[in-house]
Design a protein around this motif. Structure first.
Motif, PDB file in Angstrom:
ATOM      1  N   ALA A  16       0.825  -1.206   0.000  1.00  0.00           N
ATOM      2  CA  ALA A  16       0.000   0.000   0.000  1.00  0.00           C
ATOM      3  C   ALA A  16       0.862   1.261   0.000  1.00  0.00           C
ATOM      4  CB  ALA A  16      -0.945   0.000   1.195  1.00  0.00           C
ATOM      5  N   VAL A  17       1.911   1.282   0.801  1.00  0.00           N
ATOM      6  CA  VAL A  17       2.795   2.449   0.847  1.00  0.00           C
ATOM      7  C   VAL A  17       3.400   2.697  -0.531  1.00  0.00           C
ATOM      8  CG1 VAL A  17       5.008   3.302   1.744  1.00  0.00           C
ATOM      9  CG2 VAL A  17       3.289   2.390   3.311  1.00  0.00           C
ATOM     10  N   HIS A  29       7.840   9.388   4.988  1.00  0.00           N
ATOM     11  CA  HIS A  29       8.517  10.093   6.085  1.00  0.00           C
ATOM     12  C   HIS A  29       9.259   9.086   6.952  1.00  0.00           C
ATOM     13  CE1 HIS A  29       9.271  13.012   9.233  1.00  0.00           C
ATOM     14  NE2 HIS A  29       8.709  12.198  10.115  1.00  0.00           N
ATOM     15  N   GLU A  30       8.555   7.997   7.287  1.00  0.00           N
ATOM     16  CA  GLU A  30       9.160   6.980   8.142  1.00  0.00           C
ATOM     17  C   GLU A  30       8.399   5.670   7.983  1.00  0.00           C
ATOM     18  OE1 GLU A  30      10.255   6.630  12.860  1.00  0.00           O
ATOM     19  OE2 GLU A  30      10.193   8.603  11.910  1.00  0.00           O
ATOM     20  N   LEU A  31       9.122   4.552   7.998  1.00  0.00           N
ATOM     21  CA  LEU A  31       8.513   3.224   7.975  1.00  0.00           C
ATOM     22  C   LEU A  31       9.098   2.405   9.119  1.00  0.00           C
ATOM     23  CD1 LEU A  31       8.592   2.258   4.182  1.00  0.00           C
ATOM     24  CD2 LEU A  31       6.632   3.054   5.505  1.00  0.00           C
ATOM     25  N   HIS A  32       8.221   1.734   9.847  1.00  0.00           N
ATOM     26  CA  HIS A  32       8.655   0.824  10.910  1.00  0.00           C
ATOM     27  C   HIS A  32       8.304  -0.584  10.468  1.00  0.00           C
ATOM     28  CE1 HIS A  32       9.373   4.092  13.783  1.00  0.00           C
ATOM     29  NE2 HIS A  32       8.363   4.672  13.163  1.00  0.00           N
ATOM     30  N   THR A  33       9.263  -1.483  10.534  1.00  0.00           N
ATOM     31  CA  THR A  33       9.037  -2.843  10.062  1.00  0.00           C
ATOM     32  C   THR A  33       8.704  -3.779  11.222  1.00  0.00           C
ATOM     33  OG1 THR A  33      11.403  -3.277  10.143  1.00  0.00           O
ATOM     34  CG2 THR A  33      10.491  -2.581   8.027  1.00  0.00           C
ATOM     35  N   HIS A  41       4.070   0.075  10.549  1.00  0.00           N
ATOM     36  CA  HIS A  41       3.582   1.443  10.703  1.00  0.00           C
ATOM     37  C   HIS A  41       4.286   2.292   9.664  1.00  0.00           C
ATOM     38  CE1 HIS A  41       2.354   5.193  12.667  1.00  0.00           C
ATOM     39  NE2 HIS A  41       3.610   5.591  12.543  1.00  0.00           N
ATOM     40  N   GLY A  42       3.504   3.090   8.942  1.00  0.00           N
ATOM     41  CA  GLY A  42       4.078   3.993   7.959  1.00  0.00           C
ATOM     42  C   GLY A  42       3.595   5.404   8.179  1.00  0.00           C
ATOM     43  N   ILE A  51      -0.329  11.292   6.833  1.00  0.00           N
ATOM     44  CA  ILE A  51      -1.207  10.170   7.158  1.00  0.00           C
ATOM     45  C   ILE A  51      -0.349   9.058   7.713  1.00  0.00           C
ATOM     46  CG2 ILE A  51      -2.879  10.748   5.354  1.00  0.00           C
ATOM     47  CD1 ILE A  51      -1.722   8.020   4.045  1.00  0.00           C
ATOM     48  N   MET A  52      -0.986   8.167   8.444  1.00  0.00           N
ATOM     49  CA  MET A  52      -0.293   6.990   8.963  1.00  0.00           C
ATOM     50  C   MET A  52      -0.956   5.754   8.386  1.00  0.00           C
ATOM     51  SD  MET A  52       0.255   7.897  12.921  1.00  0.00           S
ATOM     52  CE  MET A  52       0.610   9.548  13.448  1.00  0.00           C
TER      53      MET A  52
END
Length: 115
Positions: A16-17, A29-33, A41-42, A51-52
């Motif tokens: 989706a990102v 901005h930031e991606l957490h795997t 979390h994006g 948006i997250m």
């Protein structure tokens, strides 16, 4: 400073990102795997907004994003395979808007309205 962050859920948040960047022009901005390497979390930027994204079942009321040129934005989204639910149109409140669904069926609204 931002105080409201719309959250959009996806079964495959990583895919989706990538699609949101391609179709709607968001910037990561930031991606957490997660432990298995997926996106847990994006955070994506659109102009001055953010948006997250997170894993989960898609759906909800939708997200509105102000853009300078809705017609060009619409063309980009269509080229990326977005399902248009409302063609670009001038609204009685002075905005030009369109709406579409993303790759998992979440509804997105884009237009020139800036409250």
């Amino acid at each position: 400073m931002r105080t409201v962050y719309p959250l959009v859920r996806y079964r495959d948040a990583g895919k989706a990102v990538e699609w949101l960047v391609q179709a709607f022009g968001f910037e990561v901005h930031e991606l957490h795997t997660t432990a298995d390497g997926g996106v847990g979390h994006g955070e994506l930027i659109a102009g001055t907004g953010m948006i997250m994204t997170s894993p989960g079942e898609p759906g909800g009321p939708g997200v509105y994003v102000a853009v300078d040129d809705p017609d060009a934005h619409h063309a980009r989204a269509v080229a990326a395979g977005a399902e248009v639910t409302m063609e670009p149109a001038d609204k009685d409140y002075g905005s030009r808007d369109y709406a579409c669904k993303d790759l998992e069926g979440n509804i997105w609204y884009f237009g020139t309205y800036r409250p």
